[in-house]
Design a protein around this motif. Sequence first.
Motif, PDB file in Angstrom:
ATOM      1  N   ILE A  71     -28.492  11.212 -17.352  1.00  0.00           N
ATOM      2  CA  ILE A  71     -27.668  10.466 -16.357  1.00  0.00           C
ATOM      3  C   ILE A  71     -26.424  11.100 -16.369  1.00  0.00           C
ATOM      4  O   ILE A  71     -25.915  10.977 -15.121  1.00  0.00           O
ATOM      5  N   THR A  72     -25.631  11.660 -17.291  1.00  0.00           N
ATOM      6  CA  THR A  72     -24.470  12.101 -17.205  1.00  0.00           C
ATOM      7  C   THR A  72     -24.347  13.193 -16.399  1.00  0.00           C
ATOM      8  O   THR A  72     -25.128  14.099 -16.498  1.00  0.00           O
ATOM      9  N   ASN A  73     -23.276  13.395 -15.469  1.00  0.00           N
ATOM     10  CA  ASN A  73     -22.979  14.490 -14.796  1.00  0.00           C
ATOM     11  C   ASN A  73     -22.126  15.584 -15.242  1.00  0.00           C
ATOM     12  O   ASN A  73     -20.993  15.071 -15.221  1.00  0.00           O
ATOM     13  N   ILE A  74     -22.581  16.357 -16.046  1.00  0.00           N
ATOM     14  CA  ILE A  74     -21.854  17.291 -16.979  1.00  0.00           C
ATOM     15  C   ILE A  74     -20.731  18.047 -16.001  1.00  0.00           C
ATOM     16  O   ILE A  74     -19.657  18.016 -16.331  1.00  0.00           O
ATOM     17  N   ARG A  75     -21.296  18.390 -14.761  1.00  0.00           N
ATOM     18  CA  ARG A  75     -20.195  19.277 -14.094  1.00  0.00           C
ATOM     19  C   ARG A  75     -19.013  18.521 -13.646  1.00  0.00           C
ATOM     20  O   ARG A  75     -17.937  18.885 -13.728  1.00  0.00           O
ATOM     21  N   LEU A  76     -19.615  17.262 -13.072  1.00  0.00           N
ATOM     22  CA  LEU A  76     -18.324  16.220 -12.500  1.00  0.00           C
ATOM     23  C   LEU A  76     -17.500  15.956 -13.689  1.00  0.00           C
ATOM     24  O   LEU A  76     -16.152  15.978 -13.726  1.00  0.00           O
ATOM     25  N   GLY A  77     -18.025  15.587 -14.995  1.00  0.00           N
ATOM     26  CA  GLY A  77     -17.226  15.240 -15.884  1.00  0.00           C
ATOM     27  C   GLY A  77     -16.126  16.663 -16.526  1.00  0.00           C
ATOM     28  O   GLY A  77     -15.009  16.454 -16.723  1.00  0.00           O
ATOM     29  N   MET A  78     -16.857  17.786 -16.669  1.00  0.00           N
ATOM     30  CA  MET A  78     -16.142  19.158 -16.767  1.00  0.00           C
ATOM     31  C   MET A  78     -14.959  19.040 -15.910  1.00  0.00           C
ATOM     32  O   MET A  78     -13.788  19.315 -16.317  1.00  0.00           O
ATOM     33  N   PHE A  79     -15.285  18.902 -14.527  1.00  0.00           N
ATOM     34  CA  PHE A  79     -14.315  19.287 -13.492  1.00  0.00           C
ATOM     35  C   PHE A  79     -12.939  18.226 -13.520  1.00  0.00           C
ATOM     36  O   PHE A  79     -11.878  18.595 -13.747  1.00  0.00           O
ATOM     37  N   LEU A  80     -13.391  16.948 -13.853  1.00  0.00           N
ATOM     38  CA  LEU A  80     -12.410  15.769 -13.982  1.00  0.00           C
ATOM     39  C   LEU A  80     -11.733  15.826 -15.299  1.00  0.00           C
ATOM     40  O   LEU A  80     -10.559  15.375 -15.511  1.00  0.00           O
ATOM     41  N   GLU A  81     -12.364  16.525 -16.376  1.00  0.00           N
ATOM     42  CA  GLU A  81     -11.563  16.692 -17.622  1.00  0.00           C
ATOM     43  C   GLU A  81     -10.301  17.568 -17.512  1.00  0.00           C
ATOM     44  O   GLU A  81      -9.496  17.468 -18.391  1.00  0.00           O
ATOM     45  N   ILE A  82     -10.189  18.412 -16.416  1.00  0.00           N
ATOM     46  CA  ILE A  82      -9.063  19.213 -16.206  1.00  0.00           C
ATOM     47  C   ILE A  82      -7.793  18.049 -16.136  1.00  0.00           C
ATOM     48  O   ILE A  82      -6.818  18.068 -16.780  1.00  0.00           O
ATOM     49  N   ALA A  83      -8.322  17.114 -15.295  1.00  0.00           N
ATOM     50  CA  ALA A  83      -7.075  16.162 -14.886  1.00  0.00           C
ATOM     51  C   ALA A  83      -6.936  15.300 -16.081  1.00  0.00           C
ATOM     52  O   ALA A  83      -5.815  14.884 -16.479  1.00  0.00           O
ATOM     53  N   THR A  84      -7.926  14.723 -16.755  1.00  0.00           N
ATOM     54  CA  THR A  84      -7.904  13.646 -17.735  1.00  0.00           C
ATOM     55  C   THR A  84      -6.874  14.447 -19.019  1.00  0.00           C
ATOM     56  O   THR A  84      -6.184  13.831 -19.828  1.00  0.00           O
ATOM     57  N   THR A  85      -7.511  15.644 -19.333  1.00  0.00           N
ATOM     58  CA  THR A  85      -6.578  16.306 -20.485  1.00  0.00           C
ATOM     59  C   THR A  85      -5.440  16.696 -20.112  1.00  0.00           C
ATOM     60  O   THR A  85      -4.297  16.430 -21.348  1.00  0.00           O
ATOM     61  N   ALA A  86      -5.042  17.206 -18.884  1.00  0.00           N
ATOM     62  CA  ALA A  86      -3.548  17.540 -18.542  1.00  0.00           C
ATOM     63  C   ALA A  86      -2.697  16.160 -18.654  1.00  0.00           C
ATOM     64  O   ALA A  86      -1.684  16.259 -19.113  1.00  0.00           O
ATOM     65  N   GLY A  87      -3.437  14.975 -18.193  1.00  0.00           N
ATOM     66  CA  GLY A  87      -2.766  13.773 -18.308  1.00  0.00           C
ATOM     67  C   GLY A  87      -2.534  13.388 -19.637  1.00  0.00           C
ATOM     68  O   GLY A  87      -1.362  12.996 -20.131  1.00  0.00           O
ATOM     69  N   ALA A  88      -3.487  13.508 -20.721  1.00  0.00           N
ATOM     70  CA  ALA A  88      -3.426  13.030 -21.768  1.00  0.00           C
ATOM     71  C   ALA A  88      -2.479  13.637 -22.581  1.00  0.00           C
ATOM     72  O   ALA A  88      -1.694  12.967 -23.476  1.00  0.00           O
ATOM     73  N   MET A  89      -2.250  15.097 -22.408  1.00  0.00           N
ATOM     74  CA  MET A  89      -1.097  15.802 -22.949  1.00  0.00           C
ATOM     75  C   MET A  89       0.120  15.252 -22.599  1.00  0.00           C
ATOM     76  O   MET A  89       1.038  15.168 -23.432  1.00  0.00           O
TER      77      MET A  89
END
Lengths: 278, 129
Positions: A71-89
């Motif tokens: 069910i998980t969209n791995i590509r979408l997750g991966m792409f948006l993780e650029i934003a969430t990890t940069a934000g988390a940092m």
Amino acid sequence: MSVLVFTLIILIGSYFAGLLGSLTGLGGGFVIIPLLTLGLHVDIHYAIGASLVSVIATSSGSAAAYVREGITNIRLGMFLEIATTAGAMTGAILAVYIPTHYIAILLGVILIFSAVMSLRKKSEQIVKHKNQWAEKLKLNSSYPTAQGTVNYSVTKVGGGFVMMLFAGVLSGLLGVGSGALKVLAMDTIMRIPFKVSTTTSNFMIGVTAAASAVVYLQRGYIDPGISMPVVVGVLLGALSGSKILVHTQSSGWLRWVFAVVVAFLASQMIYNGIIGKI
Amino acid sequence: MAQKISFKDTDMQVVIGWVLRIGVIVSISIVFFGGIIFLYRHGQEVVDHRKFVGIPDFIQSFKGIMYGIITFRGQAIIQFGIILLIATPILRVIFSTIGFVLEKDKLYIFISLLVLLIIFASMLSGHAG
């Protein structure tokens, strides 16, 4: 209070936090910070560190199951993780400069927002709208349902990305998964089917939390004596919750109970933040 | 071609699922084990976490944690388990990167490397601060 009693109280509290968090989909981290700071007078820095660790445990544990169901969209997750990890940092760096009572108030506000979000009606939406970015990034995908495989498209990639950046900052700053914000970004902005957005959000939460946990680890926010009962309790609670969910349909009243509890704790956080007790 | 790619994608789902599952089980078991030792040795002491004072010196560095594990100190073992837990989602990103390399998906190799780079930068920023 002795270490043993302290550990047992946290263990039991975290168990119920994890149980309710998994039954309602809000996640256990939500109750942990108020429990530690308001209930046990633990410094908010330690509470944030422990909550962050428990967020990684529960999100990784449940993501393991969802990923295999496809069910998980791995590509979408991966792409948006650029934003969430940069934000988390960014959030973890900001946390040093922001006075703790502001952090408490902000946490309370986010808690109330998430509680309200959890009561929202969920409807599956399938969008078949062409978006140039979604196609370039191969974000459009499909997921299995009882009626067979359903194809869906993703819209407003840029808007979703910005929202994820914000979700990441809050996650890094407050030590929560900010799953509600992630789901909001994917549901209402990117118009992804609800099942996909919840599982993909869950998939991203672990990496997002890890990006700020590496900072907190070095700053001494993650105390083993506090984190140990929190992470064990929350994970066991979440496990029991997922077992119960298989047998019974998630009931509406439980959501309400949890939302009211969270709203109460949130107002306490805000109140204590305003009078400067946290 | 399309079918070949979707086949690889399901492979990746299985691998990622296992990485996450094993990571959580192993790290939590270590945390639990360390917790028992910690409680056995320090259970009767009085707690006070009202003031933020960081964490004990001996678990401040990775070397210290390793030494603590050898000398069977509960807090060092717990901290090691927590580090493994934090590493689990990062490991997942590394495995996805390998998956995208196998699929020859250049765009997503770049995206997952970028995510790893951000996490690495975050690690360094914590070191400096």
